[in-house]
Design a protein around this motif. Structure first.
Motif, PDB file in Angstrom:
ATOM      1  N   LEU A 214       0.835  -1.206   0.000  1.00  0.00           N
ATOM      2  CA  LEU A 214       0.000   0.000   0.000  1.00  0.00           C
ATOM      3  C   LEU A 214       0.867   1.253   0.000  1.00  0.00           C
ATOM      4  O   LEU A 214       0.554   2.233  -0.683  1.00  0.00           O
ATOM      5  CB  LEU A 214      -0.930  -0.010   1.211  1.00  0.00           C
ATOM      6  CG  LEU A 214      -1.990   1.104   1.231  1.00  0.00           C
ATOM      7  CD1 LEU A 214      -2.932   0.969   0.036  1.00  0.00           C
ATOM      8  CD2 LEU A 214      -2.787   1.075   2.532  1.00  0.00           C
ATOM      9  N   LYS A 215       1.950   1.227   0.743  1.00  0.00           N
ATOM     10  CA  LYS A 215       2.853   2.372   0.787  1.00  0.00           C
ATOM     11  C   LYS A 215       3.468   2.641  -0.579  1.00  0.00           C
ATOM     12  O   LYS A 215       3.568   3.795  -1.024  1.00  0.00           O
ATOM     13  CB  LYS A 215       3.961   2.112   1.811  1.00  0.00           C
ATOM     14  CG  LYS A 215       4.823   3.340   2.114  1.00  0.00           C
ATOM     15  CD  LYS A 215       4.038   4.387   2.871  1.00  0.00           C
ATOM     16  CE  LYS A 215       4.929   5.555   3.278  1.00  0.00           C
ATOM     17  NZ  LYS A 215       4.165   6.627   3.947  1.00  0.00           N
ATOM     18  N   ILE A 216       3.855   1.561  -1.264  1.00  0.00           N
ATOM     19  CA  ILE A 216       4.439   1.711  -2.608  1.00  0.00           C
ATOM     20  C   ILE A 216       3.400   2.292  -3.565  1.00  0.00           C
ATOM     21  O   ILE A 216       3.697   3.199  -4.353  1.00  0.00           O
ATOM     22  CB  ILE A 216       4.956   0.354  -3.121  1.00  0.00           C
ATOM     23  CG1 ILE A 216       6.168  -0.093  -2.274  1.00  0.00           C
ATOM     24  CG2 ILE A 216       5.331   0.436  -4.597  1.00  0.00           C
ATOM     25  CD1 ILE A 216       6.596  -1.521  -2.531  1.00  0.00           C
ATOM     26  N   LEU A 217       2.177   1.782  -3.493  1.00  0.00           N
ATOM     27  CA  LEU A 217       1.110   2.304  -4.350  1.00  0.00           C
ATOM     28  C   LEU A 217       0.878   3.785  -4.068  1.00  0.00           C
ATOM     29  O   LEU A 217       0.723   4.588  -4.996  1.00  0.00           O
ATOM     30  CB  LEU A 217      -0.175   1.512  -4.121  1.00  0.00           C
ATOM     31  CG  LEU A 217      -1.429   2.017  -4.849  1.00  0.00           C
ATOM     32  CD1 LEU A 217      -1.239   1.981  -6.363  1.00  0.00           C
ATOM     33  CD2 LEU A 217      -2.655   1.197  -4.438  1.00  0.00           C
ATOM     34  N   LEU A 241      -4.103   7.388   0.043  1.00  0.00           N
ATOM     35  CA  LEU A 241      -3.265   8.443   0.604  1.00  0.00           C
ATOM     36  C   LEU A 241      -3.565   8.670   2.089  1.00  0.00           C
ATOM     37  O   LEU A 241      -2.648   8.835   2.904  1.00  0.00           O
ATOM     38  CB  LEU A 241      -3.452   9.738  -0.184  1.00  0.00           C
ATOM     39  CG  LEU A 241      -3.013   9.683  -1.655  1.00  0.00           C
ATOM     40  CD1 LEU A 241      -3.367  10.975  -2.369  1.00  0.00           C
ATOM     41  CD2 LEU A 241      -1.516   9.414  -1.768  1.00  0.00           C
ATOM     42  N   ALA A 242      -4.835   8.662   2.440  1.00  0.00           N
ATOM     43  CA  ALA A 242      -5.190   8.861   3.849  1.00  0.00           C
ATOM     44  C   ALA A 242      -4.702   7.701   4.707  1.00  0.00           C
ATOM     45  O   ALA A 242      -4.170   7.909   5.805  1.00  0.00           O
ATOM     46  CB  ALA A 242      -6.703   9.024   3.989  1.00  0.00           C
ATOM     47  N   LYS A 243      -4.860   6.486   4.211  1.00  0.00           N
ATOM     48  CA  LYS A 243      -4.483   5.299   4.985  1.00  0.00           C
ATOM     49  C   LYS A 243      -2.986   5.236   5.225  1.00  0.00           C
ATOM     50  O   LYS A 243      -2.536   4.698   6.248  1.00  0.00           O
ATOM     51  CB  LYS A 243      -4.953   4.036   4.254  1.00  0.00           C
ATOM     52  CG  LYS A 243      -4.775   2.749   5.046  1.00  0.00           C
ATOM     53  CD  LYS A 243      -5.658   2.732   6.276  1.00  0.00           C
ATOM     54  CE  LYS A 243      -5.513   1.440   7.064  1.00  0.00           C
ATOM     55  NZ  LYS A 243      -6.330   1.444   8.305  1.00  0.00           N
ATOM     56  N   THR A 244      -2.209   5.791   4.320  1.00  0.00           N
ATOM     57  CA  THR A 244      -0.748   5.758   4.464  1.00  0.00           C
ATOM     58  C   THR A 244      -0.193   7.043   5.080  1.00  0.00           C
ATOM     59  O   THR A 244       1.019   7.263   5.073  1.00  0.00           O
ATOM     60  CB  THR A 244      -0.079   5.514   3.092  1.00  0.00           C
ATOM     61  OG1 THR A 244      -0.538   6.495   2.156  1.00  0.00           O
ATOM     62  CG2 THR A 244      -0.399   4.125   2.568  1.00  0.00           C
ATOM     63  N   GLY A 245      -1.076   7.889   5.594  1.00  0.00           N
ATOM     64  CA  GLY A 245      -0.635   9.086   6.291  1.00  0.00           C
ATOM     65  C   GLY A 245      -0.329  10.283   5.413  1.00  0.00           C
ATOM     66  O   GLY A 245       0.161  11.307   5.900  1.00  0.00           O
ATOM     67  N   GLU A 246      -0.640  10.168   4.112  1.00  0.00           N
ATOM     68  CA  GLU A 246      -0.420  11.289   3.192  1.00  0.00           C
ATOM     69  C   GLU A 246      -1.645  12.207   3.215  1.00  0.00           C
ATOM     70  O   GLU A 246      -2.303  12.443   2.203  1.00  0.00           O
ATOM     71  CB  GLU A 246      -0.165  10.764   1.777  1.00  0.00           C
ATOM     72  CG  GLU A 246       1.088   9.921   1.624  1.00  0.00           C
ATOM     73  CD  GLU A 246       2.346  10.779   1.568  1.00  0.00           C
ATOM     74  OE1 GLU A 246       2.228  12.019   1.525  1.00  0.00           O
ATOM     75  OE2 GLU A 246       3.442  10.204   1.572  1.00  0.00           O
ATOM     76  N   PHE A 247      -1.932  12.748   4.399  1.00  0.00           N
ATOM     77  CA  PHE A 247      -3.180  13.496   4.587  1.00  0.00           C
ATOM     78  C   PHE A 247      -3.239  14.771   3.746  1.00  0.00           C
ATOM     79  O   PHE A 247      -4.292  15.109   3.190  1.00  0.00           O
ATOM     80  CB  PHE A 247      -3.366  13.834   6.071  1.00  0.00           C
ATOM     81  CG  PHE A 247      -3.451  12.629   6.951  1.00  0.00           C
ATOM     82  CD1 PHE A 247      -4.503  11.740   6.836  1.00  0.00           C
ATOM     83  CD2 PHE A 247      -2.461  12.372   7.892  1.00  0.00           C
ATOM     84  CE1 PHE A 247      -4.582  10.618   7.643  1.00  0.00           C
ATOM     85  CE2 PHE A 247      -2.529  11.255   8.708  1.00  0.00           C
ATOM     86  CZ  PHE A 247      -3.585  10.372   8.585  1.00  0.00           C
ATOM     87  N   SER A 248      -2.138  15.479   3.654  1.00  0.00           N
ATOM     88  CA  SER A 248      -2.158  16.736   2.899  1.00  0.00           C
ATOM     89  C   SER A 248      -2.446  16.477   1.424  1.00  0.00           C
ATOM     90  O   SER A 248      -3.186  17.236   0.785  1.00  0.00           O
ATOM     91  CB  SER A 248      -0.840  17.490   3.065  1.00  0.00           C
ATOM     92  OG  SER A 248       0.245  16.727   2.561  1.00  0.00           O
ATOM     93  N   LYS A 249      -1.865  15.396   0.892  1.00  0.00           N
ATOM     94  CA  LYS A 249      -2.119  15.042  -0.511  1.00  0.00           C
ATOM     95  C   LYS A 249      -3.572  14.611  -0.707  1.00  0.00           C
ATOM     96  O   LYS A 249      -4.222  14.976  -1.704  1.00  0.00           O
ATOM     97  CB  LYS A 249      -1.173  13.922  -0.958  1.00  0.00           C
ATOM     98  CG  LYS A 249       0.259  14.362  -1.181  1.00  0.00           C
ATOM     99  CD  LYS A 249       0.381  15.214  -2.441  1.00  0.00           C
ATOM    100  CE  LYS A 249       1.826  15.530  -2.755  1.00  0.00           C
ATOM    101  NZ  LYS A 249       1.956  16.373  -3.961  1.00  0.00           N
TER     102      LYS A 249
END
Length: 387
Positions: A214-217, A241-249
Motif C-alpha cells: 500500500l505504501k508503494i502504491l 493516501l489517507a491510509k498511508t498518512g499522506e493526509f495533505s495530498k
C-alpha cells in the motif's frame, strides 16, 4: 453529416469527467451512428464505456439490442449484452449471453469477465477461479485494464471464498502490479485494480499481510498526473493516501475534486456528481480512522450500488458497502448493523463474509446465541467454497 459524426466519435474523450457534461448528446450521436452502421462494434463498445462511466446500464443494454440482429455470429456482442444485463440484475440472461459468446470464441476475455461476475455474485467462487485461471493464458494480448481487472476478479474470488491468502498476494504481485513493467501499460488502469484489491484486504482486517504494497502504491498516487482521470480511481486514491498518512495530498485531491471538477459542471451535473464527492469524503474519513464521521457523511441508508455514476460495476462498488459495514461496527452501531447485515444476507445467503459481519454485530449487541449461529453458518460456507 455522417462523416462529421464519425469523426466526432473517433475524437471523443472517454474519461469520466469529460463525458459527464455532454453524456446525453454523446449517447444520442452514438445511437444515430449505430443506426446507420449497426455492425460497427468498436463504436458500440465506446458507447458502452460512456454508459458505464455515467451509470446507465439501461441505455447500454438498449444499444446492444438495437444492433444484435445484425451481429448474431459475433462473439463480442454477447459479452457486451451480458455485462449491462448483469448490472441490471438479470443474471439468467447475462449468463446465457456470456456462455453464447464463449461458445463462439473460447478466448473472448469479455465473455470470461462477464461469467466471472455471475459466478462471483452467486458465490460460486471455486468454479469462478477454475474457469478464469484456465482462460487466463489468452489474456496476454488484453489491455492493461482488462488483463489486471480479470486477475482482480480471480483474486477477489479467492478472498471471498476463503481461499489461500498467499494466492491473493501472488496475483497482486505477478498479474496486477507487474503489468507496470510492460512498455504499453496504462498505469492508471493498473492502479485502479491494485487499490481496489488492497482496500478489500483492509476491510477484512488483513493489513498485516499487505506489507509495503500500500505504501508503494501511495508513492505512485501522489503523482498528480494520475489524478482527475476517473472518479473511481480518485476515490480509491483518496483512501490510499489517507491510509498511508499522506493526509495533505489526500486533502488536496479532495479539494481539487470540489474546485476543479464539481465547480466547473452545470448546476444539474453538480447535484448528480455531488454524490461522488460524498463518497470520496467518506473514504477519507475511513482511511483516517474517523469512522463516526464517515457514517455521518454516508447516512443511515447508504447503498453503494446507487453510486454507479462514479464509473464502477456493482462488484467494484461492493467494497464501499463493506467500508460502511466496518464503520458501523467500529462506531458501535450494533443494532443498525444487525438490521443491515440481515437484510443483505437475504440477497446473498452464500456469502460467508456477511455472516462473519453479522456474528460481530451480534457479539457487539451481547446476543451470544445468535452470534454462535452466525459463526456456524460462516464456518460451514468457508469450508465448502474450495472443497
Amino acid at each position: 453529416m455522417m462523416m462529421w459524426l464519425m469523426n466526432y466519435m473517433l475524437n471523443l474523450r472517454t474519461s469520466c469527467y469529460s463525458c459527464l457534461e455532454n453524456s446525453k448528446l454523446n449517447f444520442d450521436l452514438f445511437y444515430l451512428l449505430l443506426k446507420e452502421f449497426p455492425r460497427d462494434l468498436v463504436s458500440l463498445k465506446r458507447a458502452q464505456v460512456l454508459c458505464f462511466i455515467t451509470g446507465r446500464p439501461d441505455l447500454s443494454l438498449s444499444l446492444v439490442h438495437q444492433v444484435l440482429p445484425q451481429n448474431k455470429g459475433e462473439s463480442f456482442i454477447y459479452g457486451m449484452l451480458s455485462f449491462p444485463s448483469l448490472e441490471l440484475g438479470r443474471m439468467k440472461e447475462a449468463e446465457e449471453a456470456a456462455k453464447r459468446g464463449f461458445e463462439i470464441n473460447k478466448q473472448d476475455s469479455w465473455a470470461h469477465h462477464a461469467l466471472c461476475h455471475i459466478y462471483q455474485y452467486e458465490c460460486r467462487f471455486k468454479e469462478a477461479v477454475e474457469f478464469m485461471e484456465e482462460c487466463s493464458p489468452s489474456w496476454s494480448s488484453c489491455s492493461s485494464f482488462m488483463l489486471t481487472h480479470n486477475w482482480w476478479h480471480v483474486a477477489l474470488c479467492y478472498l471471498e471464498g476463503n481461499g489461500p491468502m498467499n494466492r491473493v498476494l501472488e496475483i497482486y504481485d505477478h498479474h496486477i502490479w507487474r503489468e507496470l513493467d510492460q512498455p504499453d501499460a496504462v498505469a492508471a488502469e493498473v492502479y485502479l485494480n491494485a487499490a481496489g484489491l488492497l482496500l478489500r484486504l483492509c476491510v477484512r482486517g488483513e493489513m498485516d499481510i499487505i506489507g509495503d504494497r500500500l505504501k508503494i502504491l501511495a508513492e505512485y498516487l501522489t503523482d498528480k498526473a494520475n489524478w482527475y482521470m476517473k472518479w473511481q480511481l480518485d476515490i480509491l486514491t483518496v483512501w490510499t493516501l489517507a491510509k498511508t498518512g499522506e493526509f495533505s495530498k489526500a486533502e488536496e485531491l479532495l479539494e481539487g475534486l470540489k474546485l476543479k471538477r464539481i465547480s466547473r459542471m452545470t448546476k444539474k451535473k453538480q447535484r448528480v456528481m455531488h454524490r461522488g464527492l460524498v463518497l470520496a469524503e467518506a473514504v477519507y474519513a475511513y482511511g483516517s480512522g474517523n469512522d463516526r464521521h464517515g457514517l455521518e457523511i454516508l447516512g443511515p441508508d447508504f447503498d453503494a450500488h446507487s453510486f454507479k455514476l462514479i464509473g464502477a460495476s456493482d462488484e467494484q462498488l461492493d467494497v464501499f458497502n463493506e467500508v460502511w459495514y466496518i464503520m458501523l461496527l467500529n462506531a458501535g452501531e450494533a443494532i443498525k448493523a444487525i438490521e443491515v447485515f440481515e437484510r443483505r444476507i437475504e440477497k446473498r445467503q452464500g456469502f460467508a463474509f456477511l455472516w462473519r459481519l453479522l456474528e460481530s454485530a451480534y457479539k457487539l449487541a451481547k446476543m451470544p446465541e445468535e452470534a454462535t449461529i452466525a459463526n456456524e453458518k460462516a464456518r460451514a460456507l468457508e469450508c465448502a467454497y474450495f472443497q
